[in-house]
Design a protein around this motif. Sequence first.
Motif, PDB file in Angstrom:
ATOM      1  N   ALA A 129       0.834  -1.210   0.000  1.00 52.64           N
ATOM      2  CA  ALA A 129       0.000   0.000   0.000  1.00 52.64           C
ATOM      3  C   ALA A 129       0.867   1.257   0.000  1.00 52.64           C
ATOM      4  O   ALA A 129       0.558   2.238  -0.702  1.00 52.64           O
ATOM      5  CB  ALA A 129      -0.922  -0.007   1.214  1.00 52.64           C
ATOM      6  N   ALA A 130       1.958   1.242   0.779  1.00 56.01           N
ATOM      7  CA  ALA A 130       2.860   2.399   0.801  1.00 56.01           C
ATOM      8  C   ALA A 130       3.525   2.598  -0.553  1.00 56.01           C
ATOM      9  O   ALA A 130       3.685   3.738  -1.016  1.00 56.01           O
ATOM     10  CB  ALA A 130       3.917   2.218   1.887  1.00 56.01           C
ATOM     11  N   ALA A 131       3.912   1.510  -1.203  1.00 53.60           N
ATOM     12  CA  ALA A 131       4.539   1.612  -2.525  1.00 53.60           C
ATOM     13  C   ALA A 131       3.560   2.204  -3.545  1.00 53.60           C
ATOM     14  O   ALA A 131       3.941   3.043  -4.372  1.00 53.60           O
ATOM     15  CB  ALA A 131       5.011   0.240  -2.985  1.00 53.60           C
ATOM     16  N   THR A 132       2.313   1.796  -3.474  1.00 53.67           N
ATOM     17  CA  THR A 132       1.304   2.342  -4.392  1.00 53.67           C
ATOM     18  C   THR A 132       1.095   3.833  -4.155  1.00 53.67           C
ATOM     19  O   THR A 132       1.042   4.627  -5.107  1.00 53.67           O
ATOM     20  CB  THR A 132      -0.029   1.594  -4.202  1.00 53.67           C
ATOM     21  OG1 THR A 132       0.172   0.204  -4.490  1.00 53.67           O
ATOM     22  CG2 THR A 132      -1.102   2.148  -5.122  1.00 53.67           C
ATOM     23  N   PHE A 133       0.982   4.236  -2.898  1.00 50.50           N
ATOM     24  CA  PHE A 133       0.773   5.645  -2.571  1.00 50.50           C
ATOM     25  C   PHE A 133       1.945   6.512  -3.033  1.00 50.50           C
ATOM     26  O   PHE A 133       1.760   7.557  -3.671  1.00 50.50           O
ATOM     27  CB  PHE A 133       0.567   5.797  -1.070  1.00 50.50           C
ATOM     28  CG  PHE A 133       0.471   7.224  -0.594  1.00 50.50           C
ATOM     29  CD1 PHE A 133      -0.708   7.931  -0.722  1.00 50.50           C
ATOM     30  CD2 PHE A 133       1.573   7.850  -0.025  1.00 50.50           C
ATOM     31  CE1 PHE A 133      -0.798   9.247  -0.292  1.00 50.50           C
ATOM     32  CE2 PHE A 133       1.494   9.165   0.404  1.00 50.50           C
ATOM     33  CZ  PHE A 133       0.303   9.862   0.269  1.00 50.50           C
ATOM     34  N   VAL A 134       3.167   6.085  -2.718  1.00 54.95           N
ATOM     35  CA  VAL A 134       4.343   6.889  -3.057  1.00 54.95           C
ATOM     36  C   VAL A 134       4.546   6.933  -4.576  1.00 54.95           C
ATOM     37  O   VAL A 134       4.928   7.979  -5.122  1.00 54.95           O
ATOM     38  CB  VAL A 134       5.591   6.326  -2.347  1.00 54.95           C
ATOM     39  CG1 VAL A 134       6.842   7.052  -2.809  1.00 54.95           C
ATOM     40  CG2 VAL A 134       5.446   6.468  -0.839  1.00 54.95           C
ATOM     41  N   THR A 135       4.287   5.835  -5.259  1.00 47.64           N
ATOM     42  CA  THR A 135       4.419   5.827  -6.720  1.00 47.64           C
ATOM     43  C   THR A 135       3.449   6.812  -7.358  1.00 47.64           C
ATOM     44  O   THR A 135       3.816   7.574  -8.264  1.00 47.64           O
ATOM     45  CB  THR A 135       4.157   4.416  -7.270  1.00 47.64           C
ATOM     46  OG1 THR A 135       5.100   3.501  -6.704  1.00 47.64           O
ATOM     47  CG2 THR A 135       4.300   4.390  -8.782  1.00 47.64           C
ATOM     48  N   ALA A 136       2.199   6.806  -6.896  1.00 43.02           N
ATOM     49  CA  ALA A 136       1.215   7.750  -7.428  1.00 43.02           C
ATOM     50  C   ALA A 136       1.622   9.189  -7.129  1.00 43.02           C
ATOM     51  O   ALA A 136       1.495  10.080  -7.986  1.00 43.02           O
ATOM     52  CB  ALA A 136      -0.164   7.449  -6.838  1.00 43.02           C
ATOM     53  N   LEU A 137       2.127   9.438  -5.928  1.00 39.88           N
ATOM     54  CA  LEU A 137       2.557  10.785  -5.551  1.00 39.88           C
ATOM     55  C   LEU A 137       3.733  11.241  -6.412  1.00 39.88           C
ATOM     56  O   LEU A 137       3.782  12.397  -6.865  1.00 39.88           O
ATOM     57  CB  LEU A 137       2.941  10.799  -4.075  1.00 39.88           C
ATOM     58  CG  LEU A 137       3.099  12.164  -3.402  1.00 39.88           C
ATOM     59  CD1 LEU A 137       1.792  12.932  -3.437  1.00 39.88           C
ATOM     60  CD2 LEU A 137       3.587  11.992  -1.970  1.00 39.88           C
ATOM     61  N   TYR A 138       4.672  10.336  -6.662  1.00 43.83           N
ATOM     62  CA  TYR A 138       5.829  10.668  -7.507  1.00 43.83           C
ATOM     63  C   TYR A 138       5.394  11.013  -8.923  1.00 43.83           C
ATOM     64  O   TYR A 138       5.893  11.979  -9.517  1.00 43.83           O
ATOM     65  CB  TYR A 138       6.795   9.483  -7.507  1.00 43.83           C
ATOM     66  CG  TYR A 138       7.908   9.592  -8.519  1.00 43.83           C
ATOM     67  CD1 TYR A 138       8.904  10.557  -8.389  1.00 43.83           C
ATOM     68  CD2 TYR A 138       7.979   8.721  -9.600  1.00 43.83           C
ATOM     69  CE1 TYR A 138       9.934  10.660  -9.310  1.00 43.83           C
ATOM     70  CE2 TYR A 138       8.997   8.811 -10.530  1.00 43.83           C
ATOM     71  CZ  TYR A 138       9.976   9.787 -10.378  1.00 43.83           C
ATOM     72  OH  TYR A 138      10.984   9.883 -11.303  1.00 43.83           O
TER      73      TYR A 138
END
Length: 327
Positions: free
Chosen positions: A110-119
């Motif tokens: 979930a953290a990887a998905t959030f940070v990828t979208a933010l990037y």
Amino acid sequence: MLQVGMRLFLMAGMFQHKPLGQLQVFPLAAAYIGYIVLCNLSLNVNTVGFYQVMKIAVAPTVMLLELLFFRVVPPAKVVASVFVVCLGIAIATVTDSKLISNLLGLAVGAAATFVTALYQIWAGSKQKELQASSMQLLHAYTPQAAVILLLMIPIMEPMGWGGQDPNTLLGYKYTPAAVVAIVVSSLLGILVSLSTFLVIGATSSLTYNVVGHLKTVIILTGGCLFFGDEMPPKKLLGVSVAMAGIVWYTHLKLHPSKPSAAKPLLVDDSGRMSTGLWESDSCAQEQHVIENASGPHPSPALTEKPTSAEVSLFMPPLVGMVQRPNR
């Protein structure tokens, strides 16, 4: 390696150097580090199927974050087309019967998905905010990213300080073939980062995700056509659904719906406003009586379009009260 590549591009005259504040680009550098580290960690602690599901979830996360941070509300048809694309990719690629293996893997994914979208969102918004091109922005934040990654390597990777373990960075036997593979991988990574910023800068982070899913469809289809990979009915169904969603999304982006033109308003002698379609033959043949000093006279039917003077007389601005002409 990314910083070296951007320096070479600068020396080759492919872009002009633009000084940017370190604090201005630090969020982008931090998001890039989180994207790299968390995605690799997610693949390490999760099943391949759950990792793929988290990659598919990036597109809906992008839409959610753009709604929260930038108040961007995509049209309902665009949301539906992205859902069709994600559904098709899920059908074609997710094969694990048990996706979630542990709570740690769920949190990391979930953290990887959030940070990828933010990037991905910042990759587009920072270009507009700082008025910088894709290469200028990459050149500005890559030194920070390189320093942070160098500091994290001893923490995240087995170094092999005191032994000759071949599974460590220092104990690994670097053959010429291995060195060539590392260099080629680094060069391809530069191109991937550059293409990410170019596509997002020219379109949007949501379109970039749809293009990424198109890449998955091409990989699956190409493996079947050129390398003899199997194409079971489930995978074929998923590829077909994903391609239908991609075509739909592309059509919506190339042919956006236009708002319908406002109909003209007429004001009759009683002060009532109504829409008028003077070009239509079905307009009612209404007669209006215009009073003047000599008495009432029948006016022409409203099947003829009024002149600009008549419009200015009988149709005042829409804001405020409707004023009757002085007689």
